[in-house]
Write an enzyme that holds these catalytic residues in place. Structure first.
Site, PDB file in Angstrom:
ATOM      1  N   CYS A  14       0.692  -1.189  -0.031  1.00  0.00           N
ATOM      2  CA  CYS A  14       0.013   0.115   0.001  1.00  0.00           C
ATOM      3  C   CYS A  14       0.965   1.049   0.025  1.00  0.00           C
ATOM      4  CB  CYS A  14      -0.792  -0.194   1.226  1.00  0.00           C
ATOM      5  SG  CYS A  14      -2.429  -1.391   0.985  1.00  0.00           S
ATOM      6  N   ASP A  48     -16.964  10.922   0.858  1.00  0.00           N
ATOM      7  CA  ASP A  48     -15.910  10.921   2.065  1.00  0.00           C
ATOM      8  C   ASP A  48     -14.831   9.768   1.958  1.00  0.00           C
ATOM      9  OD1 ASP A  48     -17.293  12.942   3.473  1.00  0.00           O
ATOM     10  OD2 ASP A  48     -18.837  11.251   3.970  1.00  0.00           O
ATOM     11  N   GLY A  49     -14.392   9.209   0.817  1.00  0.00           N
ATOM     12  CA  GLY A  49     -13.289   8.514   0.714  1.00  0.00           C
ATOM     13  C   GLY A  49     -13.408   7.460   1.559  1.00  0.00           C
ATOM     14  N   ASP A  50     -14.520   6.519   1.714  1.00  0.00           N
ATOM     15  CA  ASP A  50     -14.710   5.538   2.696  1.00  0.00           C
ATOM     16  C   ASP A  50     -14.338   4.386   1.928  1.00  0.00           C
ATOM     17  OD1 ASP A  50     -15.578   4.160   4.819  1.00  0.00           O
ATOM     18  OD2 ASP A  50     -17.635   5.094   5.046  1.00  0.00           O
ATOM     19  N   GLY A 139     -11.087 -13.729 -12.621  1.00  0.00           N
ATOM     20  CA  GLY A 139     -10.422 -12.671 -12.606  1.00  0.00           C
ATOM     21  C   GLY A 139      -9.847 -12.206 -13.827  1.00  0.00           C
TER      22      GLY A 139
END
Length: 331
Positions: A14, A48-50, A139
């Site tokens: 990340c 809100d960028g949840d 996928g």
């Protein structure tokens, strides 16, 4: 031949995310209105960028949709697959849901890395999804100069029992379910090849039990702590909830070896970018630069940050009435 997967990527886990300030500039203004003829209500979107999108299906069911993928955070392909899958599933848990089905997202440099390693990566993802009771079905794959892996995940929740980042209220305690320091340990691993089993254990632990405990405790406000660091995700939660967060830096747990890795100079670029972004929105006068950077450390498959208390999770601060647009760090 032994391959070190982290050497095939410019960043790891990340920590390779686009910096939060730049990302907010990109998505600003994209919320728009519901498409004509939309049958279901969008409960959580871009506002809100949840952690994931949520759509109400009916009075008892809400659909959660999310995706997450990244470059190798460890050299072992199987462990990377497990970590990436746990990280992607975390977004569903962070919304109070249970994952139902996931799809693989795989980018692979087919001319430089053997497909046996890709198979090991997928095996790791499959194992974690099986542990979560989530189907992993197919996928998409592309030929890419850098290896990347993750999942697109669909989950379900009750629309009246969601965990959201905008439902914090003054007086609520703040709890954290996993220790920090994964970014600096992963940076050390990439630079030296040292293996940190304690970090792998934290990153492959599902947030399922923490989410279930939060719902059982009546908690409604949560987010997971990943690439934007604790300070970044806490700032977004407090901003979305219209409150101020007070963070007790001495109460924040760290993975064994994290402070030593920091002092030896192993700090991801993503952690420094996180601190640069959040510094104007935080009162850091009570702590030094080391603590500030560790609180902004870019996590991979980190824990849940909860506005409430659950067993086993240390209380690290509280929400108070809004004072300004700053998180207050004390010790």
């Amino acid at each position: 031949m032994t391959y070190r997967l982290t050497q095939f990527a410019h960043g790891g886990g990340c920590a390779c995310k686009i910096p939060p300030g730049e990302l907010e500039d990109v998505v600003r203004g994209l919320t728009g209105t519901a498409p004509a003829g939309t049958a279901h209500e969008l409960l959580v979107g871009l506002d809100d960028g949840d952690d994931a999108a949520v759509v109400r299906l009916d009075g008892d069911r809400a659909l959660i949709a999310t995706t997450d993928f990244f470059t190798p955070v460890v050299d072992d392909a199987y462990d990377w697959g497990r970590i990436a899958a746990a990280n992607a599933l975390s977004d569903v848990y962070a919304m109070g849901g249970r994952p139902v089905v996931a799809l693989n997202l795989l980018a692979w440099p087919r001319e430089t890395l053997p497909f046996e390693l890709a198979a090991e990566t997928l095996r790791g993802g499959l194992e974690v999804c099986a542990k979560a009771g989530c189907h992993l079905a197919g996928g998409h794959s592309v030929d890419d100069p850098e290896p990347k892996y993750g999942l697109a995940v669909t989950g379900l929740a009750h629309p009246g029992r969601l965990l959201r980042n905008d439902s914090g209220r003054a007086g609520m305690p703040l709890s954290l379910t996993k220790p920090l320091g994964l970014g600096v340990l992963n940076a050390r691993h990439k630079a030296t090849g040292e293996r940190f089993e304690q970090a792998v254990e934290v990153m492959t632990t599902l947030n399922e039990a923490a989410a279930e405990a939060a719902l059982a405790a009546g908690i409604t406000c949560a987010t997971d702590v990943t690439g934007f660091g604790l300070l970044g995700h806490l700032h977004k939660l407090a901003r979305a909830s219209g409150v101020t967060a007070v963070l007790d830096s001495d109460a924040v747990p760290f993975v064994d070896g994290a402070r030593e890795a920091f002092r030896d100079g192993f700090v991801p670029g993503g952690s420094r970018r996180n601190l640069d972004w959040v510094r104007p929105h935080a009162d850091l006068s009570a702590v030094g630069e080391e603590t500030a950077l560790l609180l902004a450390d870019a996590q991979t498959s980190g824990g849940l940050l909860l506005a409430g208390e659950i067993p086993g999770a240390p209380v690290i601060g509280e929400l108070v009435p809004r004072r300004d647009d700053r998180t207050i760090v004390v010790r």
